[in-house]
Scaffold this motif. Structure first.
Motif, mmCIF file in Angstrom:
data_model
loop_
_atom_site.group_PDB
_atom_site.id
_atom_site.type_symbol
_atom_site.label_atom_id
_atom_site.label_comp_id
_atom_site.label_asym_id
_atom_site.label_seq_id
_atom_site.Cartn_x
_atom_site.Cartn_y
_atom_site.Cartn_z
ATOM 1 N N ALA A 7 26.411 133.514 93.251
ATOM 2 C CA ALA A 7 25.176 133.289 94.109
ATOM 3 C C ALA A 7 24.037 132.571 93.339
ATOM 4 C CB ALA A 7 24.601 134.771 94.024
ATOM 5 N N PRO A 8 23.521 131.638 94.161
ATOM 6 C CA PRO A 8 22.262 130.742 93.397
ATOM 7 C C PRO A 8 21.496 131.749 92.801
ATOM 8 C CG PRO A 8 22.821 130.134 96.013
ATOM 9 C CD PRO A 8 23.575 131.638 95.716
ATOM 10 N N ARG A 9 20.958 131.290 91.860
ATOM 11 C CA ARG A 9 19.990 132.156 90.776
ATOM 12 C C ARG A 9 18.812 132.835 91.817
ATOM 13 N NH1 ARG A 9 20.133 135.294 86.927
ATOM 14 N NH2 ARG A 9 18.642 135.504 85.396
ATOM 15 N N ARG A 10 18.991 134.191 91.630
ATOM 16 C CA ARG A 10 17.926 134.974 92.364
ATOM 17 C C ARG A 10 18.038 134.798 93.793
ATOM 18 N NH1 ARG A 10 16.119 137.501 88.268
ATOM 19 N NH2 ARG A 10 15.375 136.499 86.464
ATOM 20 N N ARG A 11 18.926 134.556 94.295
ATOM 21 C CA ARG A 11 19.103 134.536 95.791
ATOM 22 C C ARG A 11 20.386 135.301 96.394
ATOM 23 N NH1 ARG A 11 18.304 128.380 97.579
ATOM 24 N NH2 ARG A 11 19.153 129.484 99.686
ATOM 25 N N ALA A 12 20.839 135.397 97.499
ATOM 26 C CA ALA A 12 21.840 135.933 98.129
ATOM 27 C C ALA A 12 23.234 135.385 97.680
ATOM 28 C CB ALA A 12 21.745 136.329 99.615
ATOM 29 N N PRO A 13 24.236 136.138 97.570
ATOM 30 C CA PRO A 13 25.582 135.479 97.353
ATOM 31 C C PRO A 13 26.162 134.587 98.432
ATOM 32 C CG PRO A 13 25.671 137.831 96.890
ATOM 33 C CD PRO A 13 24.387 137.632 97.226
ATOM 34 N N VAL A 14 26.633 133.650 98.083
ATOM 35 C CA VAL A 14 27.122 132.619 98.980
ATOM 36 C C VAL A 14 28.623 132.705 99.162
ATOM 37 C CG1 VAL A 14 25.057 130.958 99.084
ATOM 38 C CG2 VAL A 14 27.193 130.592 97.533
ATOM 39 N N ILE A 15 29.170 133.161 97.897
ATOM 40 C CA ILE A 15 30.692 133.338 97.954
ATOM 41 C C ILE A 15 31.046 134.890 97.719
ATOM 42 C CG2 ILE A 15 33.111 132.578 96.993
ATOM 43 C CD1 ILE A 15 31.556 129.862 96.224
ATOM 44 N N PRO A 207 20.639 126.672 88.774
ATOM 45 C CA PRO A 207 21.636 127.725 88.013
ATOM 46 C C PRO A 207 22.126 128.708 89.065
ATOM 47 C CG PRO A 207 19.240 128.077 87.678
ATOM 48 C CD PRO A 207 19.162 126.793 88.464
ATOM 49 N N TYR A 208 23.151 129.120 88.785
ATOM 50 C CA TYR A 208 23.860 130.243 89.629
ATOM 51 C C TYR A 208 24.546 131.330 88.724
ATOM 52 C CZ TYR A 208 28.059 127.267 88.708
ATOM 53 O OH TYR A 208 29.320 126.786 88.037
ATOM 54 N N TRP A 240 31.970 125.083 90.302
ATOM 55 C CA TRP A 240 31.406 124.100 89.806
ATOM 56 C C TRP A 240 31.303 122.627 90.408
ATOM 57 C CZ3 TRP A 240 28.147 122.888 85.670
ATOM 58 C CH2 TRP A 240 27.820 121.387 85.153
ATOM 59 N N HIS A 241 32.610 122.235 90.812
ATOM 60 C CA HIS A 241 32.392 121.037 91.707
ATOM 61 C C HIS A 241 31.734 121.304 92.968
ATOM 62 C CE1 HIS A 241 35.132 119.192 89.155
ATOM 63 N NE2 HIS A 241 36.245 119.828 89.168
ATOM 64 N N ARG A 242 31.426 122.319 93.487
ATOM 65 C CA ARG A 242 30.633 122.527 94.624
ATOM 66 C C ARG A 242 29.099 122.931 94.245
ATOM 67 N NH1 ARG A 242 35.688 123.720 95.246
ATOM 68 N NH2 ARG A 242 36.777 123.453 97.040
ATOM 69 N N ARG A 243 28.783 122.859 93.229
ATOM 70 C CA ARG A 243 27.647 123.423 92.605
ATOM 71 C C ARG A 243 26.185 123.021 93.436
ATOM 72 N NH1 ARG A 243 29.381 119.567 89.413
ATOM 73 N NH2 ARG A 243 27.899 117.809 88.582
ATOM 74 N N HIS A 244 26.325 121.707 93.744
ATOM 75 C CA HIS A 244 25.198 121.041 94.465
ATOM 76 C C HIS A 244 25.016 121.567 95.899
ATOM 77 C CE1 HIS A 244 24.552 118.176 91.426
ATOM 78 N NE2 HIS A 244 25.638 117.869 91.519
ATOM 79 N N ALA A 245 26.132 122.133 96.601
ATOM 80 C CA ALA A 245 25.997 122.822 97.942
ATOM 81 C C ALA A 245 25.693 124.400 98.081
ATOM 82 C CB ALA A 245 27.444 122.698 98.613
ATOM 83 N N LEU A 246 25.803 125.076 96.689
ATOM 84 C CA LEU A 246 25.639 126.315 96.673
ATOM 85 C C LEU A 246 24.019 126.555 97.129
ATOM 86 C CD1 LEU A 246 27.013 127.095 93.168
ATOM 87 C CD2 LEU A 246 27.972 127.554 95.326
ATOM 88 N N ALA A 247 23.049 126.052 97.061
ATOM 89 C CA ALA A 247 21.769 126.380 97.210
ATOM 90 C C ALA A 247 21.340 126.007 98.554
ATOM 91 C CB ALA A 247 20.630 126.076 95.983
ATOM 92 N N THR A 248 21.984 125.119 99.263
ATOM 93 C CA THR A 248 21.808 124.741 100.624
ATOM 94 C C THR A 248 21.835 125.661 101.661
ATOM 95 O OG1 THR A 248 23.957 123.553 100.955
ATOM 96 C CG2 THR A 248 22.215 122.437 99.746
#
Length: 248
Positions: A7-15, A207-208, A240-248
């Motif tokens: 989950a992106p920090r303080r957001r709903a899980p994405v995985i 952060p995630y 980690w390799h997908r870190r930039h896409a986690l919060a989008t």
């Protein structure tokens, strides 16, 4: 069984994968004990006796096995005293079982249960101490889910997370990250299971929070050279390799 939540920090899980399946908590429950102690208002610089005899939730008492403890240092103080602050640090930085039970005795089981409730946990709890085998035989188990571990980490105060950054066991999730990457969390293992949960702070992305729980024959119980530890590291590297896409 492999469970995963990111989950992106303080957001709903994405995985999410088997996010609500319960696993034996192992040492991940030490994060809840740490939070309970810090929220208790007790003087953390107060010295307490270092003993190896604790009250079982099933009645009677139990002790820790020195040979099974990953941290020898608190055992050197047996019969003496130590500050709660120092014991709390050893509990999460070196995963001391003895320090955990001493901190739990101070915080109390109800305070630990409140930590899980406050986090919004629905399938996790740690009602007994480390190596409380009479309690386990009576059917009292420490359980966690990957979702609840993420919820727990999201609920922790900055001072508690700062202590978790000192974890010296740089295996599991930490091993899948570039050297020097900041993360605050806790891992736990014994034969048949391997867990790790952490807040990861990349220098170039948001952060995630990630939690991975594995229960199965791949986990040898070795502190470092565990096939399950390498599995968790590979999962961590993939996220980690997908870190930039986690919060989008």
């Amino acid at each position: 069984m492999l469970s995963l939540v990111v989950a992106p920090r303080r957001r709903a899980p994405v995985i999410e994968r088997n996010a609500d399946v319960p696993h034996d908590a192992a040492s991940t429950m030490k994060m809840a004990v740490l939070a309970a102690l810090h929220r208790s208002g007790t003087d953390l610089d107060r010295r307490v006796p270092v003993v190896d005899r604790f009250v079982s939730v099933a009645g009677g008492s139990y002790a820790n096995d020195r040979a099974q403890d990953s941290d020898p240092l608190p055992w050197e103080l047996l019969g003496g005293t130590a500050t709660l602050r120092w014991l709390a640090g050893r509990m999460v930085t070196h995963s001391s079982n003895l320090a955990t039970n001493l901190c739990l005795a101070e915080a109390g089981h109800e305070a630990v249960a409140e930590v899980w409730r406050r986090a919004g946990a629905t399938g996790s709890g740690s009602p007994r101490g480390i190596e409380d085998y009479p309690g386990r035989a009576a059917g009292v188990h420490n359980r966690v889910t990957a979702r609840d571990l993420v919820r727990l980490l999201e609920s922790l105060e900055p001072a508690v997370l700062a202590l978790l950054e000192g974890n010296v066991h740089r295996v599991d999730l930490a091993a899948g990250l570039p050297p020097g990457t900041r993360l605050a969390g806790k891992n736990g293992w014994f034969p048949g299971l391997r867990h790790s949960a952490a807040v990861v702070r990349p220098p170039d992305a948001e952060p995630y929070t990630i939690a991975v729980c594995y229960s199965g024959p791949l986990a040898s119980g070795d502190a470092v050279h565990d096939p399950a530890a390498r599995l968790l590291a590979r999962i961590s590297a993939g996220v980690w390799h997908r870190r930039h896409a986690l919060a989008t």
